[in-house]
Design a protein around this motif. Structure first.
Motif, short mmCIF file in Angstrom:
data_model
loop_
_atom_site.label_atom_id
_atom_site.label_comp_id
_atom_site.label_asym_id
_atom_site.label_seq_id
_atom_site.Cartn_x
_atom_site.Cartn_y
_atom_site.Cartn_z
N TYR A 194 0.82 -1.21 0.00
CA TYR A 194 0.00 0.00 0.00
C TYR A 194 0.86 1.27 0.00
O TYR A 194 0.38 2.33 -0.34
N LEU A 195 2.14 1.14 0.35
CA LEU A 195 3.02 2.31 0.34
C LEU A 195 3.19 2.87 -1.06
O LEU A 195 3.46 4.05 -1.23
N SER A 196 3.02 2.03 -2.06
CA SER A 196 3.14 2.53 -3.43
C SER A 196 1.90 3.33 -3.85
O SER A 196 1.91 4.00 -4.87
N TYR A 197 0.83 3.26 -3.07
CA TYR A 197 -0.41 3.98 -3.39
C TYR A 197 -0.59 5.24 -2.54
O TYR A 197 -1.31 6.14 -2.93
N PHE A 198 0.03 5.27 -1.38
CA PHE A 198 -0.13 6.40 -0.47
C PHE A 198 1.24 6.96 -0.11
O PHE A 198 2.17 6.21 0.14
N LYS A 199 1.34 8.28 -0.04
CA LYS A 199 2.61 8.92 0.27
C LYS A 199 2.90 8.92 1.77
O LYS A 199 4.05 8.85 2.18
N ASN A 200 1.84 9.04 2.57
CA ASN A 200 2.06 9.15 4.01
C ASN A 200 0.78 8.77 4.76
O ASN A 200 -0.26 8.51 4.16
N GLU A 201 0.86 8.78 6.07
CA GLU A 201 -0.27 8.41 6.91
C GLU A 201 -1.46 9.34 6.71
O GLU A 201 -2.61 8.93 6.75
N SER A 202 -1.18 10.58 6.45
CA SER A 202 -2.24 11.56 6.24
C SER A 202 -3.11 11.19 5.03
O SER A 202 -4.33 11.31 5.08
N GLU A 203 -2.47 10.74 3.95
CA GLU A 203 -3.23 10.30 2.77
C GLU A 203 -4.07 9.07 3.07
O GLU A 203 -5.19 8.95 2.59
N GLU A 218 -10.81 -3.05 -2.72
CA GLU A 218 -11.97 -2.28 -3.19
C GLU A 218 -12.19 -1.08 -2.27
O GLU A 218 -12.46 0.03 -2.74
N PHE A 219 -12.06 -1.29 -0.97
CA PHE A 219 -12.23 -0.21 -0.01
C PHE A 219 -11.25 0.93 -0.30
O PHE A 219 -11.60 2.10 -0.27
N PHE A 220 -10.00 0.57 -0.59
CA PHE A 220 -8.97 1.57 -0.86
C PHE A 220 -8.92 1.99 -2.33
O PHE A 220 -8.06 2.76 -2.72
N HIS A 221 -9.84 1.46 -3.14
CA HIS A 221 -9.90 1.76 -4.58
C HIS A 221 -8.59 1.40 -5.28
O HIS A 221 -8.08 2.14 -6.11
N ILE A 222 -8.07 0.24 -4.91
CA ILE A 222 -6.82 -0.24 -5.51
C ILE A 222 -7.14 -1.42 -6.41
O ILE A 222 -7.78 -2.38 -6.00
N LYS A 223 -6.68 -1.31 -7.63
CA LYS A 223 -6.86 -2.39 -8.59
C LYS A 223 -5.59 -3.22 -8.61
O LYS A 223 -4.50 -2.67 -8.73
N PRO A 224 -5.73 -4.55 -8.50
CA PRO A 224 -4.54 -5.40 -8.43
C PRO A 224 -3.56 -5.23 -9.59
O PRO A 224 -2.38 -5.34 -9.40
#
Length: 115
Positions: A3-12, A74-80
């Motif tokens: 998930y680190l590749s999808y979000f820059k930091n905890e705030s995101e 799906e919750f995080f809107h991440i497509k595999p």
């Protein structure tokens, strides 16, 4: 899944969780109180999550996804993506077909290098 590749930091991450909890709650026509009761947490807990003032636990996300029959991706809107699809496909191939595919890829690689 990284998930680190999808979000820059905890705030995101916090913002993503906030928006998604609120969106799903509203789509299901639930109040914060209704959701708090279903999740067995306080109304303040739901309010803090929705207002980005609190990062919830992973167990909260799993319970939430289970309750609303959602996959975590799906919750995080991440497509595999294609890599995961390919790995899944290869894992299901019978051994003989897998070996044939590997040989084919090696031949393609040799052909491309010769050009």
């Amino acid at each position: 899944m990284n998930y680190l590749s999808y979000f820059k930091n905890e705030s995101e991450i916090r913002e993503c969780i906030s928006k998604n909890v609120m969106k799903v709650r509203n789509e299901n026509k639930l109040t914060q109180e209704d959701l708090a009761e279903l999740m067995d947490v306080s109304i303040e807990h739901i309010s803090r999550i929705e207002n980005c003032r609190y990062t919830c636990s992973i167990s909260f996300i799993f319970r939430f996804c289970t309750l609303f029959k959602m996959d975590v991706n799906e919750f995080f809107h991440i497509k595999p993506g294609i890599r995961n699809n390919l790995i899944t496909y290869l894992d299901k191939l019978p051994a003989e077909e897998y070996k044939t595919l590997i040989k084919f890829c090696e031949e393609v690689r040799k052909y491309c290098r010769s050009k």
